[in-house]
Motif scaffolding. Structure first.
Motif, PDB file in Angstrom:
ATOM      1  N   GLU A   9      36.242 -30.835 -88.522  1.00 15.11           N
ATOM      2  CA  GLU A   9      34.786 -31.013 -88.597  1.00 15.11           C
ATOM      3  C   GLU A   9      34.320 -32.166 -87.718  1.00 15.11           C
ATOM      4  N   ASP A  27      37.513 -34.276 -91.239  1.00 12.42           N
ATOM      5  CA  ASP A  27      36.144 -34.560 -90.779  1.00 12.42           C
ATOM      6  C   ASP A  27      36.144 -35.910 -90.081  1.00 12.42           C
ATOM      7  N   ASP A  60      28.833 -30.316 -88.007  1.00 11.55           N
ATOM      8  CA  ASP A  60      28.003 -30.929 -89.051  1.00 11.55           C
ATOM      9  C   ASP A  60      26.841 -31.639 -88.341  1.00 11.55           C
ATOM     10  N   GLU A  61      27.033 -32.909 -87.940  1.00 16.86           N
ATOM     11  CA  GLU A  61      25.954 -33.696 -87.341  1.00 16.86           C
ATOM     12  C   GLU A  61      25.303 -33.024 -86.132  1.00 16.86           C
ATOM     13  N   LYS A  73      38.704 -37.450 -94.510  1.00 12.24           N
ATOM     14  CA  LYS A  73      37.997 -38.157 -93.443  1.00 12.24           C
ATOM     15  C   LYS A  73      39.045 -38.720 -92.498  1.00 12.24           C
TER      16      LYS A  73
HETATM   17 MG    MG Z   1      30.787 -34.017 -92.133  1.00 11.53          MG
END
Ligand code: MG
Ligand code: OSB
Length: 372
Positions: free
Chosen positions: A215, A190, A240-241, A165
């Motif tokens: 990401e 991400d 992703d989102e 992250k």
């Molecule tokens: Mg993600």
């Protein structure tokens, strides 16, 4: 025809073995909602609503899911009769948004249906693999040494892909340190949408770090900005989102907003839509992998089944139960060996809920029956 006679909703709370911090917040325990569908002939299907407690990943919360599940989805499901889970998903689609809540019911319908058919959920979805490759997702740590210790432990557990992250102030430096300490481990980052197009120089630097992908760098709806970034970078951008339904994926493909897709069962509103997104991505030559929401064993089992489909060519966030929980809600934990999780061969979901353990961790419970 399947008719659901009773819907059971349970809020279940489990402590995390290790605090998880993302660009937006930190958590030490999670509360998810388990959905149990009981058919007229006594068959049962379990699903999981894996929404975070706060509206920081998407607009949904545990509270919003509980309300929508009770007031809208349960009555809708109790009033429907269906032959295949995709028709129930079609009926639930009249509820707009609320994908995490819908996903819990859709997953339970697939579990119920595949169990009744006597086929493994993975096969019912079109899965072709007997085991799936697992990666791990590591949160933001207090120090770089803490992060390196986490990476080291997860690599020792056999995981072959590490996701880090990142957030403003925690990006280039931790990434460089991890790359130099573990030069042969595939790493991706991400951002959960924490950056903007003005941060281009950070992404140019990350582009030199040999990452598998970057990401969700920008906000969910910033599909044009993602396309501008992807055009500048050699590293694939992964969405992703930004992709909540197949229409979003059509837009992203048309714009070139990314080259890889993270398919989450929860974010897509269930397995039905997740399979459709996989079909489109596959037809377009876009590699996909299955993302997670720290699911308990029920949702994690659905992720394992989905990851067995042929387009899932990158490691998924389907780490073993023990990555997050000392004890899971299923009678057997989900186990990763050398970075692979076996796909169950028995009918249905392939993991059973541990009823006593679930009961002991239930904080609220509701049974809704047909006709009242
Ligand atoms: Mg993600
Ligand atoms: O963006 O993938 C994400 C967890 C909560 C919210 C967002 C995300 C995540 C994860 C968890 O990365 C991955 C997992 O379940 O193993």
């Amino acid at each position: 025809m399947i008719r659901v006679e009773a819907v059971e909703l349970r809020r279940v709370r489990l402590p995390l073995v290790h605090q998880f911090r993302t660009s937006s917040h930190a958590k030490r325990e999670l509360e998810h909602i388990l959905v149990v569908l009981r058919s007229a002939d006594g068959a049962v299907g379990w699903g999981e609503i894996a929404s975070p407690s706060g509206p920081f990943y998407s607009a949904e919360t545990v509270e919003s899911c509980w309300g929508v599940a009770r007031s809208f989805l349960a009555p809708l499901v109790l009033g429907a009769s269906w032959e295949h889970p995709s028709s129930l998903a079609g009926a639930m689609a009249k509820v707009r948004g609320n994908h995490f809540a819908r996903a819990g019911f859709d997953m339970a319908a697939w579990a119920l249906w595949s169990g009744l058919q006597g086929v493994p959920l993975a096969k019912a979805l079109g899965g072709t693999r007997s085991s799936v490759e697992a990666g791990v997702s590591l949160g933001i740590e207090p120090t770089i040494d803490d992060l390196l210790a986490q990476v080291s432990a997860q690599v020792a557990s056999g995981y072959r892909r590490i996701k880090l992250k990142i957030a403003p102030g925690w990006d280039v430096e931790p990434v460089r340190e991890v790359r130099s300490a573990f030069p042969s481990v595939p790493v991706h980052v991400d951002a959960n949408g924490a950056y903007g197009i003005s941060d281009m120089s950070i992404f140019r630097t990350l582009d030199e770090c040999g990452l598998l992908m970057i990401e969700q760098p920008f906000a969910p709806r910033a599909l044009v900005a993602h396309a501008e970034l992807q055009a500048e970078l050699a590293t694939p951008v992964c969405l992703d989102e930004s992709v909540e339904d197949v229409e979003d994926l059509v837009t992203a493909l048309r714009l070139g907003s990314g080259r890889i897709l993270n398919i989450k069962v929860s974010r897509m509103g269930g397995l039905t839509q997740a399979v459709r997104a996989h079909e489109l991505a596959r037809a377009e030559g876009m590699p996909v992998w299955c993302g997670g929401m720290h699911e308990f064993g029920i949702g994690r089992a659905a992720n394992v089944a989905l990851s067995s489909l042929p387009g899932f060519t990158l490691p998924s966030d389907v780490s073993g139960s023990d990555k997050y929980y000392a004890r899971d809600v299923t009678t057997r934990p989900i186990v990763s060996v050398d970075g692979f999780v076996d796909v169950p061969e028995g009918p249905g979901l392939g993991w059973e809920a541990d009823l006593d353990f679930v009961a002991g961790h239930t904080t609220d419970q509701l049974v809704i029956k047909k006709g009242g």
